[in-house]
Design a protein around this motif. Structure first.
Motif: not given
Length: 290
Positions: A86-108
């Motif tokens: 669960v921790e690895n899965y949660a961190l992967k989802v968090f990393l996806y969101a964080d990478n998209e956010d830092r790249a300025g790709r904001f969406n739902k």
């Protein structure tokens, strides 16, 4: 048993039930522990009223059937493996969101991913006390989900990544330690589907549970092959150099430190691994962790 209606008093756990339903086929292990967490929170909210008791007992019965149907090596039967999954899965989802956010790709999808990561970090509390890094990332993920959603709704352009310190004293900061450093080498999961629920819990109607509990789609990692060492005389562990009599909880704490060290090594974070191994060694030799 089919449970279709979430009692009004239990609406606060609705998002965790919804997340479980979304993962029934994508990741049954994550779905199982989301429901497990929902049961724990539901009991805290109301376990006495007839409608809540019926719902929670039905949910517990469903989880018990899932656990019994799972193979012996499933994360559903091993808390250490389950927590890591669960921790690895949660961190992967968090990393996806964080990478998209830092790249300025904001969406739902980014909002939903941050929101889902925050809930999965909540779920980790069913195993043990969560680490400081997880706690930081949980607060940051939940804040980011709400912040980006608010900006998109009002037509503003969100600030990419963490806000500069001092701009907003209430804005949390993500962990800067090795909690997610090594995850860049992992394959990222697909972003969660569906829209982020901005306000309040979902409506009371929840789809029926699957009639047949899904098997946990889990394959244990392949262990390295080692050649067996030549037979040696029986080894006797040395006595504690300090003569300290350790208690059961001391051994459990030492195991937890070793588990954190193992997780840090997976993320290629030697500093955190050494720190936790040192704590374990000190505890085992002195009876004190710090």
């Amino acid at each position: 048993m089919s449970l279709t209606d979430l009692p009004a008093k239990l609406k606060p756990i609705g998002h965790y039930i919804k997340t479980a339903i979304e993962h029934d086929k994508r990741d049954p292990v994550v779905a199982y522990f989301c429901r497990f967490y929902a049961v724990q929170k539901g009991i805290e909210i109301d376990s006495k009223s007839p409608e809540c008791k019926t719902y929670l007992f039905g949910l517990m019965d469903f989880l018990e059937k899932q656990k019994k149907a799972a193979p012996e090596d499933s994360p559903l039967r091993n808390d250490v493996v389950g927590q890591s999954h669960v921790e690895n899965y949660a961190l992967k989802v968090f990393l996806y969101a964080d990478n998209e956010d830092r790249a300025g790709r904001f969406n739902k999808n980014v909002v939903k991913s941050f929101y889902t990561a925050g809930m999965l970090f909540d779920v980790l509390s069913v195993f043990d006390e969560v680490s400081e890094d997880i706690e930081k990332n949980k607060k940051y993920a939940k804040w980011k989900a709400a912040y980006i959603h608010k900006c998109l709704k009002s037509g503003e352009t969100p600030v990419a990544g963490p806000l500069p310190e001092g701009d907003d004293e209430e804005a949390p900061q993500p962990s800067t330690s090795g909690a997610t450093a090594g995850l860049s080498s992992y394959s990222q999961p697909s972003p969660p589907s569906g829209s982020y629920p901005p306000e309040g819990p979902p409506s009371g109607s929840v789809q029926s549970w699957p009639q047949t509990p899904p098997q946990a789609a889990y394959q244990p990692p392949q262990q390295p092959q080692y050649s067996a060492p030549a037979p040696q005389d029986t080894w006797t562990p040395p006595s504690n150099p300090s003569g300290v009599a350790l208690k059961t909880e001391d051994y459990q704490k030492a195991m937890k430190f070793c588990k954190y060290a193992s997780s840090a090594l997976q993320y290629e974070d030697p500093t955190t691994a050494i720190d936790n191994l040192t704590k374990a060694l000190k505890l085992l030799t002195t009876g004190k962790a710090s």
